[in-house]
Write an enzyme that holds these catalytic residues in place. Sequence first.
Site, short mmCIF file in Angstrom:
data_model
loop_
_atom_site.label_atom_id
_atom_site.label_comp_id
_atom_site.label_asym_id
_atom_site.label_seq_id
_atom_site.Cartn_x
_atom_site.Cartn_y
_atom_site.Cartn_z
N GLY A 47 2.16 -22.35 -0.94
CA GLY A 47 0.91 -23.05 -0.62
C GLY A 47 0.64 -23.32 0.84
O GLY A 47 -0.51 -23.39 1.26
N GLU A 102 3.89 -28.72 4.72
CA GLU A 102 3.49 -28.66 3.31
C GLU A 102 1.97 -28.63 3.19
O GLU A 102 1.27 -29.18 4.05
CB GLU A 102 4.02 -29.89 2.55
CG GLU A 102 5.36 -29.69 1.88
CD GLU A 102 5.27 -28.84 0.60
OE1 GLU A 102 4.32 -28.04 0.48
OE2 GLU A 102 6.17 -28.98 -0.25
N ASP A 106 2.46 -34.69 -3.59
CA ASP A 106 1.93 -35.21 -4.85
C ASP A 106 2.90 -36.28 -5.37
O ASP A 106 2.90 -37.41 -4.86
CB ASP A 106 1.76 -34.02 -5.81
CG ASP A 106 1.01 -34.34 -7.08
OD1 ASP A 106 0.85 -35.52 -7.41
OD2 ASP A 106 0.58 -33.41 -7.78
N LYS A 134 -1.74 -36.88 -1.97
CA LYS A 134 -2.24 -37.61 -3.15
C LYS A 134 -1.35 -38.83 -3.33
O LYS A 134 -0.48 -38.86 -4.20
CB LYS A 134 -2.12 -36.72 -4.40
CG LYS A 134 -3.24 -35.76 -4.63
CD LYS A 134 -3.06 -35.17 -6.04
CE LYS A 134 -3.95 -33.99 -6.26
NZ LYS A 134 -3.70 -33.35 -7.57
N ASP A 162 -3.43 -23.09 -5.10
CA ASP A 162 -3.80 -22.23 -6.21
C ASP A 162 -3.96 -22.98 -7.52
O ASP A 162 -3.51 -24.12 -7.69
CB ASP A 162 -2.71 -21.18 -6.43
CG ASP A 162 -1.47 -21.78 -7.12
OD1 ASP A 162 -0.95 -22.80 -6.62
OD2 ASP A 162 -1.04 -21.24 -8.15
N ARG A 168 -6.23 -19.02 -3.76
CA ARG A 168 -5.57 -19.36 -2.49
C ARG A 168 -6.40 -18.88 -1.30
O ARG A 168 -6.29 -19.42 -0.20
CB ARG A 168 -4.18 -18.71 -2.42
CG ARG A 168 -3.16 -19.25 -3.42
CD ARG A 168 -1.77 -18.76 -3.05
NE ARG A 168 -0.79 -18.91 -4.12
CZ ARG A 168 -0.08 -20.01 -4.35
NH1 ARG A 168 -0.25 -21.07 -3.61
NH2 ARG A 168 0.81 -20.04 -5.33
C1 PRP Z 1 3.01 -27.75 -4.43
C2 PRP Z 1 3.18 -28.14 -2.97
C3 PRP Z 1 4.46 -28.90 -2.96
C4 PRP Z 1 4.54 -29.49 -4.35
C5 PRP Z 1 4.21 -30.94 -4.27
O1 PRP Z 1 3.68 -26.55 -4.67
O2 PRP Z 1 3.20 -27.02 -2.13
O3 PRP Z 1 5.55 -28.05 -2.69
O4 PRP Z 1 3.58 -28.81 -5.18
O5 PRP Z 1 4.31 -31.53 -5.54
P1 PRP Z 1 5.22 -32.81 -5.80
O6 PRP Z 1 5.02 -33.76 -4.67
O7 PRP Z 1 4.70 -33.36 -7.11
O8 PRP Z 1 6.64 -32.35 -5.93
P2 PRP Z 1 3.45 -25.70 -6.00
O9 PRP Z 1 4.47 -26.06 -7.01
O10 PRP Z 1 2.01 -25.82 -6.41
O11 PRP Z 1 3.76 -24.21 -5.54
P3 PRP Z 1 3.01 -23.26 -4.48
O12 PRP Z 1 3.17 -23.91 -3.13
O13 PRP Z 1 3.73 -21.97 -4.58
O14 PRP Z 1 1.56 -23.17 -4.89
#
Ligand code: PRP
Length: 187
Positions: A47, A102, A106, A134, A162, A168
């Site tokens: 991401g 990042e 979340d 968030k 995504d 993306r």
């Molecule tokens: C997203 C983002 C963080 C994670 C955050 O990655 O890039 O790494 O989620 O979430 P959290 O705080 O609840 O742990 P994602 O799993 O969507 O993968 P990607 O980056 O490959 O899209």
Amino acid sequence: MDHGKANQAPEILLSRYQIEQRVGELGAEITRDYHGRAPHLVGILKGAWVFMADLVRHIDIDVTVDFLGITSYGSGTKSSGEVKITKDLDVSIENREVLIVEDILDTGRTLKYLQQVLSAHKPRSVRVVTLLDKRSRRIVPVRADYVGFEIADVFVVGYGLDFDQKYRELPDIHVLRPVVQPQPTDS
Ligand code: PRP
């Protein structure tokens, strides 16, 4: 759940112009804070790659970059914090000033895991920049040192983010709302 296509319901949360301005501000802050310290930026795939590409061009000091590829275990355990490394770091971070990059923070579980993994390699420091935060969703009490935008609990895509590996490439950040199917009425 069918989230539909972002370009059919293009509700823009953050425009490319808002993003560009804020990324410029973050770059300026990082430039000031890391003067004389050559930060080592570690982008978290997938991401963060779009954000990282723009951010480095707004940092006006020497930097080095690397990427760490991670994926959640299984689709049903997303955000469980149990992640698998799909691409390891290319160079040692020992004694380096590491800045994790990042796209979104979340629940905080992924970041907690990353901080533990990276700290084990004895960097001089580990700080975090995230484009989106968030905060209302946080389960693990972690925080980023630099935050682009705090956003509400909505599903966002675009600018690297995504849904099911799609969207993306969108230049803006969109809210992706579930498509509500009309229910048959009793009449
Ligand atoms: C997203 C983002 C963080 C994670 C955050 O990655 O890039 O790494 O989620 O979430 P959290 O705080 O609840 O742990 P994602 O799993 O969507 O993968 P990607 O980056 O490959 O899209």
